[in-house]
Design a protein around this motif. Structure first.
Motif, mmCIF file in Angstrom:
data_model
loop_
_atom_site.group_PDB
_atom_site.id
_atom_site.type_symbol
_atom_site.label_atom_id
_atom_site.label_comp_id
_atom_site.label_asym_id
_atom_site.label_seq_id
_atom_site.Cartn_x
_atom_site.Cartn_y
_atom_site.Cartn_z
ATOM 1 N N TRP A 75 0.769 -1.099 0.160
ATOM 2 C CA TRP A 75 0.049 0.063 0.034
ATOM 3 C C TRP A 75 0.849 1.144 0.013
ATOM 4 C CZ3 TRP A 75 -4.581 -0.986 3.859
ATOM 5 C CH2 TRP A 75 -5.292 -2.010 3.296
ATOM 6 N N ASP A 76 1.995 1.189 -0.872
ATOM 7 C CA ASP A 76 2.875 2.308 -0.873
ATOM 8 C C ASP A 76 2.455 3.405 -2.105
ATOM 9 O OD1 ASP A 76 4.087 0.139 0.467
ATOM 10 O OD2 ASP A 76 5.948 0.583 -0.370
ATOM 11 N N ASN A 77 2.581 4.557 -1.676
ATOM 12 C CA ASN A 77 2.398 5.570 -2.478
ATOM 13 C C ASN A 77 3.712 6.256 -3.160
ATOM 14 O OD1 ASN A 77 -0.434 5.912 -1.861
ATOM 15 N ND2 ASN A 77 0.277 6.727 0.130
ATOM 16 N N LEU A 78 3.392 6.888 -4.336
ATOM 17 C CA LEU A 78 4.614 7.298 -5.129
ATOM 18 C C LEU A 78 5.225 8.339 -4.263
ATOM 19 C CD1 LEU A 78 2.949 7.669 -8.726
ATOM 20 C CD2 LEU A 78 4.154 5.710 -7.559
ATOM 21 N N ASN A 79 4.901 9.064 -3.536
ATOM 22 C CA ASN A 79 5.596 10.012 -2.545
ATOM 23 C C ASN A 79 6.481 9.324 -1.469
ATOM 24 O OD1 ASN A 79 3.505 9.522 -0.819
ATOM 25 N ND2 ASN A 79 2.864 11.753 -0.807
ATOM 26 N N ARG A 80 6.293 8.134 -1.397
ATOM 27 C CA ARG A 80 7.040 7.084 -0.508
ATOM 28 C C ARG A 80 6.017 7.022 0.999
ATOM 29 N NH1 ARG A 80 13.134 6.970 -0.227
ATOM 30 N NH2 ARG A 80 12.718 4.799 0.473
#
Length: 716
Positions: free
Chosen positions: A176-181
């Motif tokens: 559940w990782d976002n592109l902004n880390r």
């Protein structure tokens, strides 16, 4: 001068017997030298001049891992060769490449290993060799990791006869990782994917991640959050995904992506994302073609649609099947799959428990053959204990995948020691009665009940950038358990705990016995001090950290804790029988009959299905109120006992991890008391009954607990 020398020698001896520091980064692949000298020497006699037959990127991985493992465990520099292997005692290769004269029976056994299974044998044809064979390079990879596990856990390798095949085809982590880390519901630091530096910078952590997954049989990873950002599908980011795929490929791991349903609008310039629109369908076909041109072994898409505000086919008056089938058609030429999540809920249903069943069972049989529905283990949302989702056992024409949560969103988050294998097993062993007795959830998801070839288990990842990957040292065990159970769900929680402890900490029998007991007690302990007797979803709004059974301020009823326990002066619990929402009607009669009578229902599910009086007599003979008090206090006593057990193990554990776990257990004890006191004081406002005098009384008021705020709690 002599005294100084003696002191120096004593100091060196002290240092030599002190347990080495360990930051946990190596996980269960530590490969430290075997301390049992007799066993070490025996292994050295049994393993001579390993030969690996074959030549591929995965075979190179096999060779490197074997050499690394044997060098560490046996303190010998082995070089695995493809020389004439009749001079060796360890032979590794695909069955067709090994001239060992397999018998007809052995050839049949090898055929049955499929694409990922392996055999390890030491009794073939009277020639004492250790043979690791498989039909594919991936099978050899898993076989070698299993062999190294045998050495790490100090097993007898004299007469091995192991035939092992995975029960589940797709064994996945869902990040559940976002592109902004940032990581949604993550408690172990930032995302390990440094998108800004990719594709040109390959962090060693990516390689070690792949090693760890391959060692427990995980063969796929979904890189991005189910609440997806369409940017991941742009060429700039697909190049970055391809770089990760290149790292994972030698370890037998495929990459998957979560696709945002509205991507054709957001990055494609279309005015609609209607799945029945020809232009939308063509857009997805071209996007999939682009992905496969960069990643030839791309696994497919995971989709969250029409759930918690995510766009989906219902925005266009289409069904989940319409949406899933659009993706399936685009992926089918490349043998990719669609994992369509069944986690949906809205205000329209009179019981959130029921909605996934209501939305998906009418669509049974309407999904394309490369679509699998991904269903959470329970009907609500990863609660400490849930009955199994009624979808398992209700969709005979559609393959269903299991979704577990490794990250402990509702289980104390990053500070509580909770071994999840018993919770996973509780669901997997539950009988759905879909095709009569014995139709367990495990047999539903492995496809055997309804003859499906596609099967999957996914675990929502608890991995982050923390040096030890998972924040809590014992949280690593949940990642480990997911992989082992996805390979073989018949493994016991005890066996998994023992394996993990022996590889991650120590093979000392005293240590393993005590630490295993801690782990096996931990889940029930947490249930007791958080949500006993079938209570659920009484965590703080938003971040879900800490108790908030009084929560009643959010706009929708089913966003509030009071919706789930329905406490009032008459009693407590959610009536899901035929006189209530009749959610029990979604199960087969044999299942609902276990739970539809409040006097016979198992205690752990009572308040899931019944609103009962505070004076309801429990199986123990206590009233419900007194049983509730008993459970909450038993939970606190149990975690204090676990704390004492850990303190007794100091001499067996490196100082760094011993202190880390000790401090975390201090937090857990404090928070268990907080949970107990806050919940009992609140429910007491309805029961009007005293907490029995023989229990330690709360030292704070309910108003105090209700005043607590945690605006920056992690994981939201």
């Amino acid at each position: 001068m002599l005294i100084k020398k003696q002191l120096f020698v004593c100091l060196l001896l002290l240092i030599s017997i002190t347990v080495s520091a360990d930051d946990g980064y190596r996980l269960w692949l530590r490969y430290d030298k075997i301390s049992n000298i007799a066993l070490l020497n025996k292994y050295k006699q049994q393993i001579i001049a390993p030969a690996i037959v074959g030549n591929s990127t995965i075979i190179t991985t096999v060779k490197n891992e074997l050499e690394k493992g044997l060098r560490g465990l046996l303190a010998v520099n082995y070089t695995a060769t493809d020389s004439v292997y009749n001079k060796t005692t360890l032979v590794i290769g695909k069955a067709g490449n090994l001239n060992l004269g397999f018998t007809v029976i052995e050839k049949t056994q090898l055929k049955n290993l499929g694409e990922e299974g392996f055999l390890i044998s030491t009794t073939m044809h009277g020639v004492h060799k250790i043979v690791i064979a498989a039909n594919t390079d991936r099978g050899l990879l898993y076989g070698v990791f299993h062999f190294l596990r045998l050495l790490q856990t100090q097993q007898d390798i004299s007469t091995l006869n192991i035939f092992s095949t995975p029960k589940i085809k797709y064994r996945l982590l869902n990040h559940w990782d976002n592109l902004n880390r940032t990581v949604e519901r993550g408690y172990a630091g930032a995302s390990i994917w440094d998108w800004h530096k990719l594709p040109d910078y390959i962090d060693q952590r990516y390689i070690d991640y792949a090693r760890a997954n391959a060692s427990i049989g995980i063969n796929g990873t979904v890189l991005n959050n189910v609440n997806a950002n369409a940017t991941i599908l742009t060429k700039q980011y697909l190049d970055k995904v391809a770089a990760l795929a290149n790292v994972f490929r030698p370890y037998g791991i495929k990459v998957f992506l979560t696709a945002r349903f509205s991507a054709p609008i957001e990055i494609g310039g279309l005015k609609t994302a209607d799945p029945l629109d020809a232009a939308v369908q063509e857009w997805w076909k071209q996007k999939v073609k682009e992905i496969y041109s960069l990643i030839p072994d791309f696994g497919g898409f995971l989709i969250k649609a029409n759930s918690e505000g995510q766009p989906g086919p219902q925005d266009y008056n289409r069904t989940h099947a319409d949406g899933a089938n659009m993706f399936a058609d685009a992926l089918a030429p490349y043998k990719g799959i669609v994992m369509w999540r069944a986690f949906v809920y809205s205000q329209q249903s009179n019981d959130r428990f029921k909605q996934a069943y209501e939305e998906f069972t009418p669509l049974d049989g309407q999904f394309k053959s490369n679509v699998i529905l991904q269903v959470k283990n329970g009907p609500i949302d990863f609660q400490p204990r849930e009955p199994f989702s009624p979808l398992f056992g209700a969709m005979p024409k559609t393959p269903l995948a299991m979704e577990f949560q490794l990250t402990q969103e509702y289980l104390g988050q990053g500070t509580h020691l909770v071994f999840e294998a018993p919770m996973f097993k509780e669901t997997l062993n539950a009988d759905t009665y879909e095709k009569g007795k014995g139709s367990t959830v495990a047999k539903v998801i492995d496809g055997s009940i309804n003859n499906f070839s596609m099967s999957a288990i996914a675990g929502v990842s608890n991995i982050g950038s923390d040096i030890n990957w998972c924040s809590h040292p014992f949280a690593q065990a949940n990642w480990y358990a997911l992989g082992r159970l996805a390979w073989d769900y018949n493994l016991s929680s005890e066996q998994i705990a023992t394996e993990w402890l022996q590889q991650s900490f120590s093979t000392n029998k005293t240590f393993v016995a005590v630490a295993e007991k801690m782990m096996l007690q931990s889940h029930e302990t947490l249930v007791n001090y958080m949500t006993p007797l079938g209570l659920a979803h009484i965590m703080y709004n938003g971040h879900h950290y800490g108790p908030m059974p009084w929560g009643n301020t959010l706009g929708r009823p089913d966003w509030n804790p009071v919706y789930y326990h329905k406490a009032d002066s008459a009693g407590i619990g959610f009536n899901r029988t035929i006189t209530g929402t009749n959610a029990l009607g979604e199960y087969k009669n044999e299942v609902s009959n276990l739970w539809n009578d409040s006097n016979k229902c198992a205690d752990e599910y009572l308040l899931w299905f019944h609103h009962v009086s505070w004076n309801h007599i429990m199986h123990s003979g206590r009233t419900l109120w007194n049983e509730l008090c008993y459970k909450y206090y038993a939970g606190v006593d149990a975690i204090k006992n676990i704390q004492q057990q850990w303190n007794s193990l100091e001499k067996f554990v490196d100082a760094e991890r011993f202190i880390q776990v000790k401090q975390l257990l201090n937090i857990q004890v404090k928070e268990a008391v907080w949970w107990r006191n806050a919940c009992l004081l609140y429910f007491q406002t309805f029961s009007k009954m005293p907490i029995p005098a023989n229990y330690e009384q709360p030292d704070k008021t309910l108003a105090y607990y209700q005043s607590l705020r945690f605006p920056f709690a992690p994981g939201n």
